[in-house]
Design an enzyme around this catalytic site. Structure first.
Site, PDB file in Angstrom:
ATOM      1  NE  ARG A  45      -3.302  -2.701   0.279  1.00  0.00           N
ATOM      2  CZ  ARG A  45      -3.734  -3.354  -0.812  1.00  0.00           C
ATOM      3  NH1 ARG A  45      -3.901  -2.788  -1.637  1.00  0.00           N
ATOM      4  NH2 ARG A  45      -4.582  -4.539  -0.574  1.00  0.00           N
ATOM      5  CE  LYS A  51      -2.631  -8.746   8.653  1.00  0.00           C
ATOM      6  NZ  LYS A  51      -2.390  -8.304   7.194  1.00  0.00           N
ATOM      7  CD  GLU A  76      -6.235  -8.705   5.768  1.00  0.00           C
ATOM      8  OE1 GLU A  76      -4.988  -8.334   5.909  1.00  0.00           O
ATOM      9  OE2 GLU A  76      -7.029  -8.056   5.361  1.00  0.00           O
ATOM     10  NE  ARG A 120     -13.239  -6.708   7.216  1.00  0.00           N
ATOM     11  CZ  ARG A 120     -12.353  -6.327   6.379  1.00  0.00           C
ATOM     12  NH1 ARG A 120     -12.534  -7.108   5.110  1.00  0.00           N
ATOM     13  NH2 ARG A 120     -11.534  -5.317   6.317  1.00  0.00           N
ATOM     14  CG  ASP A 168      -8.683  -2.375   5.840  1.00  0.00           C
ATOM     15  OD1 ASP A 168      -7.827  -1.848   6.217  1.00  0.00           O
ATOM     16  OD2 ASP A 168      -8.347  -3.121   4.973  1.00  0.00           O
ATOM     17  CD  GLU A 199      -3.060  -0.260  12.229  1.00  0.00           C
ATOM     18  OE1 GLU A 199      -2.852  -0.757  13.060  1.00  0.00           O
ATOM     19  OE2 GLU A 199      -3.502  -0.608  11.240  1.00  0.00           O
ATOM     20  CD  GLU A 243      -5.312  -0.473   1.755  1.00  0.00           C
ATOM     21  OE1 GLU A 243      -4.951  -0.410   2.748  1.00  0.00           O
ATOM     22  OE2 GLU A 243      -5.949  -1.614   1.180  1.00  0.00           O
ATOM     23  CD1 TRP A 259     -12.191 -10.041  -0.480  1.00  0.00           C
ATOM     24  CD2 TRP A 259     -10.606 -10.023   1.283  1.00  0.00           C
ATOM     25  NE1 TRP A 259     -11.113 -10.576  -0.922  1.00  0.00           N
ATOM     26  CE2 TRP A 259     -10.066 -10.453   0.242  1.00  0.00           C
ATOM     27  CE3 TRP A 259     -10.077 -10.004   2.431  1.00  0.00           C
ATOM     28  CZ2 TRP A 259      -8.542 -10.813   0.069  1.00  0.00           C
ATOM     29  CZ3 TRP A 259      -8.773 -10.289   2.584  1.00  0.00           C
ATOM     30  CH2 TRP A 259      -8.084 -10.745   1.358  1.00  0.00           C
TER      31      TRP A 259
HETATM   32  C1  GCU Z   1      -5.685  -3.838   4.623  1.00  0.00           C
HETATM   33  C2  GCU Z   1      -4.991  -3.919   3.529  1.00  0.00           C
HETATM   34  C3  GCU Z   1      -3.538  -4.753   3.548  1.00  0.00           C
HETATM   35  C4  GCU Z   1      -3.013  -4.697   4.832  1.00  0.00           C
HETATM   36  C5  GCU Z   1      -4.095  -4.954   6.162  1.00  0.00           C
HETATM   37  C6  GCU Z   1      -3.602  -4.651   7.510  1.00  0.00           C
HETATM   38  O1  GCU Z   1      -6.561  -5.057   4.524  1.00  0.00           O
HETATM   39  O2  GCU Z   1      -5.413  -3.968   2.170  1.00  0.00           O
HETATM   40  O3  GCU Z   1      -2.645  -4.639   2.656  1.00  0.00           O
HETATM   41  O4  GCU Z   1      -2.147  -5.766   5.300  1.00  0.00           O
HETATM   42  O5  GCU Z   1      -5.068  -3.870   5.866  1.00  0.00           O
HETATM   43  O6  GCU Z   1      -3.955  -3.818   8.097  1.00  0.00           O
HETATM   44  O7  GCU Z   1      -3.261  -5.690   8.060  1.00  0.00           O
END
Ligand code: GCU
Length: 612
Positions: free
Chosen positions: A114, A235, A239, A289, A318, A340, A346, A476
């Protein structure tokens, strides 16, 4: 030799020498170079980051902690340069948050997730690669607005970035830390939760002793190389990143295990709460979500060690153009929390479209419970481009972020005005034109992209430009469910129940159609196209109007921009990007309006062109 870019600091000396070792030395240097009059410094270590400025016998005197005097020096120089009165007195100016962080999403191979300002400032080809004078300049920019932590690598830790905490990489990491240190900026590292498994340990179970031992030992080595490292950023279970869920453990187990390895060294463990099901079946209407973070974390309140900080995105989705504040902020009174936000544009125009964020942050801080948040992080908008932020105006967000992290009550327009005054030498009329253009830019962008809280009609993955149904059948969890009669999701207790996650007064405010602000109506409610909004217009008419207005405002913005006497190369860069923004706004306007017209069959009351 090319002049280094000084962003909002052109009144400073072009380059700060490399041999200054402490914030006090930097402060002395900057003041001697730029102030034009003698300024005294008085260091009182116990004052930490805070400072005050007095005038004694006609001379400024800055009193503060080791970093405080540096922050005071920059504030004094900025006020003098902008022609503002210097705030005098012995009432200390102290930051609202101890940790004022930038999270860079840089990958070791040189890309930036991003990132819209070129390649990584730190890495290339799987190894460190940076220009020390540019890093020093970045540290100087950060210190000038009071920012004190930079996480240099992506929260998605792709191979080989995990090596940042391994022996081979540590000497180089120490060198980078040494460049930031005199500016009061500490490094932070994103780590791979499953890292021990790369070293022969068959598990990453946080309750397994081998895992705990490995982190203890490795963290010790990291602190040997960089004794003032701010900590680790994680993290996990998000994802497709590894995390404690794999072992049937919860996130308090995972975070505390890492926090205990950091504790002897004074490090913090920043644990992100961006956890949701990214493999949702779009047919599943029981999963919503925005509810995910609360479901995962609220029940863990009070279970985290005192050096753990949970980092929560401002909204429950997001970083969309407009979201309500995440309900998780109200649900964890016994846990350290960090807010955050995202400077990287983005979903907000890729640093092509102009989007000044301070007015948006003002709304976030209005609703955030005051004492709940103790740290702040912003996903960086930095890269290797000469001006660091791609669009020259994107620097206003970095600048204002620092001022806001110091004082969330600061006035957005004043931040923007100060940035304009420091960055450009425009006459007062032009200066105010640019201030107004920036102040209105978010509202304009919102109108041509996603008004009324209706998010996610954006191109998938890339997130620039319209694609009304791009996310509709994707995994998503980001759906609008537009049909011929209505659009949106009912998130009240009659629907998914999301509003129930809020305390009063927010719960009732959002749940009732009478009180839910129009700007968030489609975030919380499913509405028929003929629903009459607070201003008397129907929903579908409001969608048309906002999109047409957004595009028209962009055309007016382009007009204003062409009249500004910006210096080169900012002028050319801003003009070129504005051409792309115009095209983008035009596409958004026509595609979204056409989408709703084709579904609803309702004509625009003002007879403007919408396509059959
Ligand atoms: C969004 C973003 C991702 C990023 C994620 C995050 O989904 O598109 O690129 O990794 O946020 O905050 O971890």
């Amino acid at each position: 030799m090319k002049q280094p870019c000084l962003t909002w600091l052109p009144f400073l000396c072009a380059e700060a020498p490399a041999d200054l070792k402490t914030p006090q030395q930097i402060a002395r240097f900057e003041l001697d170079q730029a102030s034009g009059e003698p300024v005294g410094l008085c260091v009182r270590p116990e004052m930490g980051d805070s400072f005050w400025i007095e005038k004694k016998e006609g001379q400024f005197l800055i009193t503060g902690g080791e970093t405080g005097v540096l922050y005071g020096a920059y504030r004094l120089l900025m006020a003098l340069h902008a022609g503002y009165p210097v705030r005098l007195g012995t009432q200390p100016s102290a930051p609202c948050y101890d940790l004022r962080m930038i999270n860079c999403w840089d990958n070791a191979e040189g890309t930036v997730e991003r990132g819209y300002s070129g390649r990584s400032l730190f890495f290339e080809n799987g190894w460190f690669d940076y220009d020390a004078s540019r890093i020093r300049q970045l540290a100087r920019m950060m210190a000038s607005v009071g920012l004190n932590v930079i996480c240099i690598n992506n929260v998605n830790v792709h191979d080989p970035a995990h090596k940042l905490i391994e022996e081979e990489w540590l000497p180089e990491l120490a060198k980078l830390a040494a460049i930031f240190r005199p500016y009061g900026v500490k490094l932070m590292l994103s780590i791979d939760y499953a890292h021990p498994m790369r070293h022969g340990i068959p598990t990453a179970d946080p309750l397994d002793e081998r895992v705990q031992q490995w982190w203890m030992q490795q963290t010790e080595k990291v602190y040997h190389a960089v004794p003032d490292l701010a900590g680790f950023l994680v993290k996990a279970d998000s994802e497709h990143r590894p995390g404690p869920f794999t072992y049937g453990r919860d996130h308090a187990d995972g975070a505390n295990m890492l926090a205990r390895a950091l504790k002897p060294h004074g490090g913090k463990l920043i644990w992100r709460c961006f956890v949701y099901n990214c493999m949702q079946d779009w047919r599943d209407t029981t999963t919503d979500r925005p509810m995910a973070a609360y479901i995962h974390y609220a029940h863990l309140d009070g279970r985290f060690d005192d050096n753990v900080i949970l980092q929560i995105k401002n909204g429950p989705f997001d970083f969309q153009v407009r979201e309500p504040v995440s309900p998780l902020f109200y649900a964890m009174p016994n846990t350290n929390l960090a807010l955050e936000i995202q400077l990287a544009q983005e979903y907000t125009g890729h640093q092509i479209d102009i989007y000044a964020m301070p007015p948006m942050w003002k709304e976030i801080f209005r609703d955030l419970p005051p004492k709940q948040v103790m740290a702040i992080a912003a996903v960086g908008n930095l890269g290797r481009d000469d001006n660091y932020t791609g669009h020259p105006f994107a620097a206003v967000n970095l600048f204002s972020y620092g001022l806001t992290a110091w004082d969330p009550g600061c006035d957005p327009e004043e931040c923007i005005r100060l940035w304009v005054k420091l960055t450009y030498q425009l006459d007062e009329q032009q200066q105010e034109m640019l201030v107004a253009l920036l102040m209105n830019s978010r509202s304009t962008y919102e109108k041509y992209t996603a008004p009324l809280g209706l998010n996610w009609m954006v191109t998938t993955h890339e997130h620039y430009g319209p694609s009304p149904s791009g996310y509709e059948y994707a995994p998503w969890g980001t759906y609008h469910k537009a049909n011929r009669d209505a659009v949106g999701i009912d998130r009240t207790k009659n629907g998914t129940g999301y509003t129930e996650q809020y305390p009063e007064p927010f719960r009732s405010l959002y749940a009732s159609l009478d009180t839910c602000p129009d700007k968030l109506k489609l975030f919380f409610h499913r509405l028929r196209y003929d629903y009459v909004m607070a201003d008397g217009r129907t929903l579908v008419q409001r969608i048309y109007d906002d999109h047409f207005e957004g595009y028209e405002e962009t055309q007016a913005m382009a007009q204003t921009l062409s009249q500004l006497d910006l210096p080169s190369p900012d002028r050319e860069m801003a003009q070129e990007r504005m051409q792309r923004q115009l095209k983008n706004a035009h596409e958004w306007c026509d595609i979204i309006n056409t989408f709703f017209y084709r579904l609803s069959g309702v004509k625009d009351a003002n007879g403007r062109t919408i396509y059959e």
